[in-house]
Design an enzyme around this catalytic site. Sequence first.
Site, mmCIF file in Angstrom:
data_model
loop_
_atom_site.group_PDB
_atom_site.id
_atom_site.type_symbol
_atom_site.label_atom_id
_atom_site.label_comp_id
_atom_site.label_asym_id
_atom_site.label_seq_id
_atom_site.Cartn_x
_atom_site.Cartn_y
_atom_site.Cartn_z
ATOM 1 N N ASP A 1 0.860 -1.178 0.000
ATOM 2 C CA ASP A 1 0.000 0.000 0.000
ATOM 3 C C ASP A 1 0.899 1.231 0.000
ATOM 4 O OD1 ASP A 1 -1.876 2.020 0.431
ATOM 5 O OD2 ASP A 1 -3.022 0.876 1.901
ATOM 6 N N ARG B 1 -0.165 4.411 -0.279
ATOM 7 C CA ARG B 1 -0.884 5.645 0.028
ATOM 8 C C ARG B 1 -0.296 6.390 1.230
ATOM 9 N NH1 ARG B 1 -6.858 3.147 0.277
ATOM 10 N NH2 ARG B 1 -5.607 1.531 1.312
#
Length: 408
Positions: free
Chosen positions: A340, A342
Amino acid sequence: MRAMPDDRDPAAGAPASSLDGAPATPRPSSDRPAGPRPFVRATGQLAVDRAIAELRRGGLVAIRAGRDLDRLAVAAGSEMATRELMGQMSAIAGSEPRLVLTRNRAAVLGSGTDAPAVSVALSTALDVDAVLDLSDPTRQAAVPAGLTALPERADTAAAAAVTLVKLARLLPSALVATVHGISASTMTAWARERALLVVEAGEIERYAETSAHRLIRAASARVPLADAELCELTAFRPMDGGTEHVAIRIGEPDADVGPVLIRIHSACLTGDLLGSLRCDCGDQLRGAIREIEQAGGGILLYLAQEGRDIGLINKLRAYTLQDLGADTVDANTTLGFDDDERVYFPAAEMLRQLGVGRVRLMTNNPSKMEQLAACGVEVVERVPHIFASNSHNERYLATKASRSGHLF
């Protein structure tokens, strides 16, 4: 691929020149006149903005690194590799380009390391096919023989180049050619002669956080939605020229009364717009709007972070790897990304500009709560946000629970 200690002692290379001995300049693109471009000295975040754009169009940038900014390298995105580009890099830098991968991608190729990046060299010069095969697992090519892996420290131009191509939403691997025999005081003049943009490694590393503080609250308008008629959309423009983030204000939330119910939703073209069954994003988006409306109001932040912030093209590559047997986590790491990518600085800045400091966060992801709190937002409560699976996304949701800690 075998790992080697980073005990290189690079010798000074030949002066940068073109194949006929003249000073080398980057190849002009078809949309501008031939000849070197006017040199524009860009610094700080502006330099990173321009470097991202340059890499996305297949160009070259120069990266300064080291404690005293006394190291210089020429870099390009590996997926943009052509024979001409690699020859250009060699002529300009005076050294052969090497391929730099993330440690996740290097691990897939058989070289485990704790270093943030790994340089790969072949027994002979890297050719275009080898660069593309090593960078892109969807090509399903055999690993070339004779590879040597050299760990790169976090403060090197090579490690910064990998971070930069990630920011450019390219495959997370770079071509890097070291410039030898040049002093820190002459680097700017050297780059000016070759019409190269210079960017500092430290600015690249700080970019994700500092760029979030440059969000501009650009425009707002009332937009009645099917599930929330009292609704206002506010667009936030990134100063890097990238895609806007949007705050969807539903009802009349009052931050002075208590924590605001919010949902942070990463853009998903396939799920949100096309109704893809591979994920639960469309259900989560529309479900959040309904739930916020029913709760009396709140805010949905719609962030331009497609594919957990690896970009649409790389998300489609990850889907290809999933079709070949990888789960959603392994697909991302096989490409070379983290599972991930983000960050939540933009979300925190949007909330700050909207006057919201305390929230009830609608999520199944505990990491999202921790990261938002680390950005200065007080997360008072986690509100579960669960939807039924289907035959196409059962494995995807199970992987998010078992490997990413999502709570269902």
